[in-house]
Design a protein around this motif. Structure first.
Motif, PDB file in Angstrom:
ATOM      1  N   ASP A 157       0.869  -1.171   0.000  1.00 20.31           N
ATOM      2  CA  ASP A 157       0.000   0.000   0.000  1.00 20.31           C
ATOM      3  C   ASP A 157       0.909   1.224   0.000  1.00 20.31           C
ATOM      4  N   LEU A 158       0.713   2.112  -0.949  1.00 16.59           N
ATOM      5  CA  LEU A 158       1.527   3.328  -0.960  1.00 16.59           C
ATOM      6  C   LEU A 158       0.792   4.445  -1.672  1.00 16.59           C
ATOM      7  N   ALA A 159       1.205   5.669  -1.366  1.00 16.60           N
ATOM      8  CA  ALA A 159       0.669   6.859  -2.026  1.00 16.60           C
ATOM      9  C   ALA A 159       1.834   7.795  -2.300  1.00 16.60           C
ATOM     10  N   VAL A 160       2.072   8.084  -3.576  1.00 17.04           N
ATOM     11  CA  VAL A 160       3.140   8.994  -3.995  1.00 17.04           C
ATOM     12  C   VAL A 160       2.483  10.299  -4.398  1.00 17.04           C
ATOM     13  N   ARG A 161       2.731  11.338  -3.632  1.00 15.43           N
ATOM     14  CA  ARG A 161       1.980  12.588  -3.763  1.00 15.43           C
ATOM     15  C   ARG A 161       2.615  13.564  -4.756  1.00 15.43           C
ATOM     16  N   PRO A 162       1.779  14.368  -5.402  1.00 19.49           N
ATOM     17  CA  PRO A 162       2.323  15.402  -6.286  1.00 19.49           C
ATOM     18  C   PRO A 162       2.998  16.509  -5.483  1.00 19.49           C
ATOM     19  N   GLY A 163       3.907  17.206  -6.150  1.00 14.64           N
ATOM     20  CA  GLY A 163       4.597  18.317  -5.506  1.00 14.64           C
ATOM     21  C   GLY A 163       5.754  17.902  -4.622  1.00 14.64           C
ATOM     22  N   ARG A 164       6.083  16.607  -4.616  1.00 14.32           N
ATOM     23  CA  ARG A 164       7.170  16.100  -3.788  1.00 14.32           C
ATOM     24  C   ARG A 164       7.957  15.048  -4.560  1.00 14.32           C
ATOM     25  N   VAL A 165       9.244  14.935  -4.248  1.00 12.50           N
ATOM     26  CA  VAL A 165      10.064  13.868  -4.798  1.00 12.50           C
ATOM     27  C   VAL A 165      10.035  12.710  -3.799  1.00 12.50           C
ATOM     28  N   THR A 166       9.578  11.557  -4.259  1.00  4.43           N
ATOM     29  CA  THR A 166       9.508  10.382  -3.388  1.00  4.43           C
ATOM     30  C   THR A 166      10.567   9.379  -3.817  1.00  4.43           C
TER      31      THR A 166
END
Length: 307
Positions: free
Chosen positions: A21-30
């Motif tokens: 389970d993961l969420a990679v958000r906009p506006g950030r470098v993951t």
């Protein structure tokens, strides 16, 4: 935004990804971290539809990749830098990709310039170095000016100037509100580049949080140097500290604050040449976190007695 729920991938009896389970958000470098075999590349391949999940779902901005009407304009991906016909020039490779989405030649030239390929754009890809192949892969990922960028080991083979360019560039993309998801084994570089990290071990998420939070949670240690290091180590251990040898004759001390170390040394008349509080690095935290999840280990180097 990239979202995965209960994502599983099995190859026969082997489970490569075990319920992510993961969420990679906009506006950030993951940053996407994990030992070889942890499931990073498999996860990235599932995001862009190259591998079908055994179970679970993964979407980009609410849609599966296969349902994107113009994938290159939504998601740019670098998963294999050598994924280009060796007989084509760099420019023609990009033009072929651009033609699939009606992207004009002017954009091809733009990404050639962005990736620093202008001097080699007319050369055949088969003669490219690893670093030039990486730059070409990044240029291809940028063709559609996508809102989401997925890069698997983008700095592999790049010289220091290229590494710094990737760092600056992806942070600039994130600042524009784009989603940037990249993997790397270079912890020092990831510490400078990523806002958030997802750490995998044997196909499972070990951590998913901001880099600063991950490092802060590991605490700090005290580094001390003294001409009476043995006496000091005994004194500190009698007072509840854990002491281990550090670099260049220093002692690494855990369990006591720097002020307490200094007070104990002063009370015993032990001179100190150095007393410093040191925070953990991302590399140290990562190595500790994944120590039990390394699937492929190197054997120890032979000693002189083994020769």
């Amino acid at each position: 935004m990239i979202e995965a729920s209960g994502l599983v991938k099995r190859y026969g009896a082997k489970t490569a990804v075990a319920g992510i389970d993961l969420a990679v958000r906009p506006g950030r470098v993951t940053g996407f971290l994990g030992p070889n075999g942890a499931g990073k590349s498999t996860t990235m391949r599932m995001i862009v539809g190259l591998d079908r999940p055994t179970a679970g779902t993964v979407t980009v901005d609410g849609r599966a990749y296969r349902d994107q009407p113009a994938p290159l304009r939504e998601v740019g991906a670098l998963l294999e830098a050598r994924a280009a016909h060796r007989g084509r020039t760099a420019r023609n490779h990009l033009r072929v990709l651009a033609a699939t989405h009606g992207i004009p030649d002017s954009r091809v030239q733009e990404v050639i310039d962005l990736a620093g390929l202008d001097a080699v754009a007319g050369k055949r890809v088969g003669g490219f170095s690893l670093g030039m192949g990486q730059r070409l892969g990044i240029a291809a990922a940028l063709l559609g000016d996508p809102a989401t960028l997925i890069l698997d080991e983008p700095v592999n083979g790049l010289d220091p100037d290229g590494v710094r360019w990737v760092r600056t560039f992806v942070r600039g993309l994130a600042a524009e509100g784009r989603t940037v998801f990249l993997s790397s084994h270079l912890m020092s570089e990831m510490a400078q580049t990523a806002d958030d990290v997802v750490v995998l071990g044997r196909g499972r998420v070990l951590a998913a949080m901001p880099v600063a939070q991950l490092i802060a949670g590991a605490g700090s240690r005290v580094v001390v140097a003294s001409p009476r290091a043995t006496d000091l180590a005994d004194l500190l251990q009698r007072n509840g500290a854990t002491v281990s040898p550090g670099e260049e004759g220093r002692l690494d001390v855990a369990g006591l604050a720097a002020s307490a170390v200094g007070d104990l040394a002063a009370s015993a008349g032990i001179a100190l040449h150095e007393l410093t509080t040191v925070g953990s690095s991302l590399e140290e935290v990562y190595m500790s976190m994944t120590a039990d999840d390394v699937e492929y280990r190197s054997s120890a180097a032979p000693s002189a007695s083994d020769a």
